[in-house]
Design a protein around this motif. Structure first.
Motif, PDB file in Angstrom:
ATOM      1  N   ALA A  43      -5.059   3.221  -6.183  1.00  0.00           N
ATOM      2  CA  ALA A  43      -3.794   3.106  -5.444  1.00  0.00           C
ATOM      3  C   ALA A  43      -2.624   3.048  -6.423  1.00  0.00           C
ATOM      4  N   PRO A  44      -1.651   3.967  -6.297  1.00  0.00           N
ATOM      5  CA  PRO A  44      -0.482   3.901  -7.186  1.00  0.00           C
ATOM      6  C   PRO A  44       0.236   2.558  -7.007  1.00  0.00           C
ATOM      7  N   SER A  46       3.189   1.611  -7.692  1.00  0.00           N
ATOM      8  CA  SER A  46       4.563   1.697  -7.196  1.00  0.00           C
ATOM      9  C   SER A  46       4.637   1.835  -5.676  1.00  0.00           C
ATOM     10  N   SER A  47       3.535   2.226  -5.026  1.00  0.00           N
ATOM     11  CA  SER A  47       3.551   2.387  -3.569  1.00  0.00           C
ATOM     12  C   SER A  47       3.625   1.041  -2.863  1.00  0.00           C
ATOM     13  N   VAL A  49       1.216  -0.554  -1.777  1.00  0.00           N
ATOM     14  CA  VAL A  49       0.141  -0.630  -0.784  1.00  0.00           C
ATOM     15  C   VAL A  49      -1.181  -0.715  -1.532  1.00  0.00           C
ATOM     16  N   GLY A 135       4.515  13.345  -1.297  1.00  0.00           N
ATOM     17  CA  GLY A 135       4.226  12.166  -2.117  1.00  0.00           C
ATOM     18  C   GLY A 135       3.206  12.385  -3.214  1.00  0.00           C
ATOM     19  N   ASP A 138       4.320  12.522  -7.062  1.00  0.00           N
ATOM     20  CA  ASP A 138       4.603  11.241  -7.721  1.00  0.00           C
ATOM     21  C   ASP A 138       3.351  10.373  -7.800  1.00  0.00           C
ATOM     22  N   GLY A 139       2.600  10.326  -6.706  1.00  0.00           N
ATOM     23  CA  GLY A 139       1.461   9.422  -6.617  1.00  0.00           C
ATOM     24  C   GLY A 139       0.303   9.767  -7.526  1.00  0.00           C
ATOM     25  N   GLU A 142       0.772   9.025 -11.278  1.00  0.00           N
ATOM     26  CA  GLU A 142       0.731   7.578 -11.495  1.00  0.00           C
ATOM     27  C   GLU A 142      -0.709   7.063 -11.428  1.00  0.00           C
ATOM     28  N   GLN A 143      -1.467   7.527 -10.448  1.00  0.00           N
ATOM     29  CA  GLN A 143      -2.878   7.133 -10.360  1.00  0.00           C
ATOM     30  C   GLN A 143      -3.607   7.486 -11.656  1.00  0.00           C
TER      31      GLN A 143
END
Length: 158
Positions: A43-44, A46-47, A49, A135, A138-139, A142-143
Motif C-alpha cells: 500500500a502506498p 502517501s495514500s 489507506v 492514480g 503515482d501509486g 511509490e509502492q
C-alpha cells in the motif's frame, strides 16, 4: 542506487510496468508471495489507506485477498486466484474484484545480482484499463520504492 519505474500502455487493453530492484529474484519473489512482507510495501504510504490484511495461498489454484482501509466497516479488497506459480521467476493471477479487472503476470529476471521485474496486465476493455490507470502513475512507483527499501533490509539480514 534508485531505479525508475516505467509504466507503458502497450495497447488499448495492455499495461506493462518495469523496474530494476536491488536484490536477487528469490528475494523479490519472496516479497511478492509472503504476506508478512507484502504488508510492508504493497500500500502506498502517501495514500493514507493501510493494508489491513493479506491472505495468500501461493500455489496454482490458490487464492489471495488484500483488504485495505482503516477498519473492517470501511475496507475494500482485491482478490483472485493464482493461475501460474513458478518460483522465483513468474506469477500469474486473476483480479476478481470486478468484471473489469485484469489478469496480471509478473516476471522476475536475474540481472547481475539485481532483478528486472516486468508486470503485465491484460484488461477486458479499453475502458477498464482507462479506469485502472487513474492514480497508478503515482501509486505504483511509490509502492516499488517501498519494496526496494524492504529489499535493502532483507538483503542485510540474508
Amino acid at each position: 542506487m534508485t531505479h525508475r519505474t516505467t509504466i507503458e500502455r502497450k495497447s488499448e487493453r495492455e499495461l506493462v510496468v518495469t523496474r530494476i530492484f536491488n536484490g536477487p529474484p528469490r528475494l523479490v519473489f519472496e516479497a511478492w508471495t509472503t504476506p508478512a512482507l507484502m504488508t510492508q510495501w504493497w500500500a502506498p504510504k502517501s495514500s493514507g489507506v493501510p493494508l489491513l490484511s493479506c491472505e495468500m495461498d501461493v500455489r496454482v489454484g490458490g487464492q489471495y485477498r488484500l483488504a485495505f482501509g482503516h477498519d473492517a466497516a470501511s475496507s475494500f479488497a482485491f482478490f483472485g486466484k493464482y493461475l501460474e506459480v513458478d518460483p522465483p521467476s513468474r506469477l500469474v493471477w486473476t483480479n476478481d474484484e470486478s468484471e473489469d479487472a485484469a489478469v496480471t503476470t509478473v516476471t522476475f529476471e536475474e540481472r547481475d545480482g539485481q532483478t528486472l521485474l516486468v508486470l503485465h496486465e491484460l484488461y477486458p476493455s479499453k475502458a477498464a484499463l482507462d479506469e485502472a490507470m487513474v492514480g497508478m502513475e503515482d501509486g505504483m512507483p511509490e509502492q516499488f520504492e517501498q519494496l526496494d527499501a524492504l529489499l535493502a533490509t532483507l538483503g542485510a539480514s540474508a
